[in-house]
Enzyme design. Sequence first.
Site, PDB file in Angstrom:
ATOM      1  N   SER A   1      10.701  -2.829   3.521  1.00 27.65           N
ATOM      2  CA  SER A   1       9.381  -2.332   3.107  1.00 27.65           C
ATOM      3  C   SER A   1       8.239  -3.324   3.254  1.00 27.65           C
ATOM      4  O   SER A   1       7.080  -2.946   3.078  1.00 27.65           O
ATOM      5  CB  SER A   1       9.426  -1.861   1.652  1.00 27.65           C
ATOM      6  OG  SER A   1      10.078  -0.624   1.560  1.00 27.65           O
ATOM      7  N   SER A  21       7.727   0.813   2.721  1.00 26.99           N
ATOM      8  CA  SER A  21       6.940   1.459   1.689  1.00 26.99           C
ATOM      9  C   SER A  21       5.633   0.745   1.376  1.00 26.99           C
ATOM     10  O   SER A  21       4.745   1.343   0.769  1.00 26.99           O
ATOM     11  CB  SER A  21       7.759   1.564   0.408  1.00 26.99           C
ATOM     12  OG  SER A  21       7.978   0.275  -0.157  1.00 26.99           O
ATOM     13  N   LYS A  40       0.377  -4.599  -4.469  1.00 28.27           N
ATOM     14  CA  LYS A  40       1.061  -3.317  -4.311  1.00 28.27           C
ATOM     15  C   LYS A  40       1.126  -2.644  -5.678  1.00 28.27           C
ATOM     16  O   LYS A  40       1.372  -3.325  -6.689  1.00 28.27           O
ATOM     17  CB  LYS A  40       2.479  -3.565  -3.754  1.00 28.27           C
ATOM     18  CG  LYS A  40       3.257  -2.292  -3.410  1.00 28.27           C
ATOM     19  CD  LYS A  40       4.599  -2.623  -2.756  1.00 28.27           C
ATOM     20  CE  LYS A  40       5.371  -1.370  -2.372  1.00 28.27           C
ATOM     21  NZ  LYS A  40       6.653  -1.670  -1.690  1.00 28.27           N
TER      22      LYS A  40
END
Lengths: 481, 95
Positions: free
Chosen positions: A175, A151, A76
């Site tokens: 997330s 997210s 990420k």
Amino acid sequence: MINLGLAQISRALGSGEFSSVELTQKYLQEIAKQNSDLNAYITVCDELALSQAQAADEARSQGNAGPMTGIPIAHKDLFCTQGIRTSCGSKMLDNFIAPYNATVVENFINAGTVTLGKTNMDEFAMGSSNETSFYGPVKNPWNRDLVPGGSSGGSAAAVSGRLCAGATATDTGGSIRQPASFTGITGLKPTYGRVSRWGMVAFASSLDQAGTMTQTAEDAAMMLNVMAGVDPKDSTSSDRPAEDYTADIDKPLTGLKIGLPVQHFSEGLDATVEQCIRDAVAEFEKLGATVKEISLPNSHLSVSAYYVIAPAEASANLSRYDGVRYGYRCENPVNLEDMYKRTRSEGFGTEVKRRIMVGTYALSAGYYDAYYIKAQKIRRLIKNDFEKAFQEVDVIMGPTSPHTAFAIGSKNDDPVTMYLEDIYTIAVNLAGLPGISIPAGLLNGLPIGLQIVGKDFAESQLLNVAHKFQQATDWHEKSPV
Amino acid sequence: MSIELGDVENIAHLARLHLSNEEKQEAAGSISNILALIDQMQSVDTDNVEPLAHAFDAVQRLREDVVTESNQRDELQKIAPETEEGLYLVPKVIE
């Protein structure tokens, strides 16, 4: 070969079925074909990946391979990577190249993994649909008109779309679990402090936790083995010894006590999603588990408390973006205040500015007790609810999200609608507990996630419970590819 | 609880954000909606509840006060918007 899960790839590399270079090339070709549309990656590291793959193959030929050697993964884009941009999905960090690696990244490098690239995300991890990214929305591989969740939408789409074997992600209010649910994969959020936060761009420091996006629970256990452990650089990392999370993964579930919170099976839950979750629970009963209803009476207040605590911590954390030491700076500032204000207004997107303002308000003179202290008291009540429930049961199960993935652009009118997306996941962060979302069914061709929440530091048990389900069912094998 | 334009201007200044008039209008509306969500907390009596700042009530770990980092000033300043002779440059603060 790219359809294989991480554990399967590990075995195939070990038996010489294919090399890490061959596999890495396949992924890179697939990314080149798919990413302009899916938008799962912000940065792709072709050269680095191939050189790491080559090194991994050489290590293997010399007999120096571990279980993760040569496995291509993605990070990420909020884990700092030395020499590779770490944007956090924001214009503010569009030019930021960290001079060091996050501990998580360093651990994966030491384990011999291959870094395919950095995945897209909501800006500063603030969002539940991956639509707040400066680099544009990520599409859901199951249906490209839909969001992948957020997210960690890029990591979810990359794993689901078979553009990597596994990915790191982070979870502050859901997330990891919600995007895992929307894209039909396994998403693990460990206990707060299980994984070092050092080198992770901070959002809400008392809630942020790094975890994994993979096809299966076994894959997640292999990644957690690399990530978990105390880190002298993160004083909030737990000094409780990490475990071999694959060791107990096959234990029978006989006698497992499952709790179903009544509050997570009430109004607002899609009826088909509910049926699917109840079917999954019935599967666990076949495996020897017993089921009882439990109550988390304050869980309806978790979103309210979270939207004080997380923005408050974010407003403090994001005060560091001042245009002085790194990141974006506005052009031709007339004075210092102008530089601060224009740098931050031009560098941050709408949702980030909104949360900074909510947090600033909640912490400002005259409102601190009514908002911040009140929210911390609610946080205590929520944690007490879980402690009480865990006196009666071993794990808590329910839906990860009230529905399946929604259309891009369909929830952008009112931020509160988007905030309520995390209604079943947020309480887990407030209590610091581990949670996992695993595929448990399909509704109109779209994945549904089952959330399993455990006691603190019960990752081995969660992974065991998830793995046994995946041995008995094939929902995790359904793929959009 | 809802907030007015003046509140938005005050918060924006505290947070060092510059907002256009349109952005201020939008913020007043959306932040008021968020505050309405947050105000649901007030429905519960928490008089005798201890606030919880950290999920496990952890305390700060301390270590020996020794130097553990090497000097990496040049490396760290490479990514700064503007530096000179090892200093970060900002607009003039004192006349």
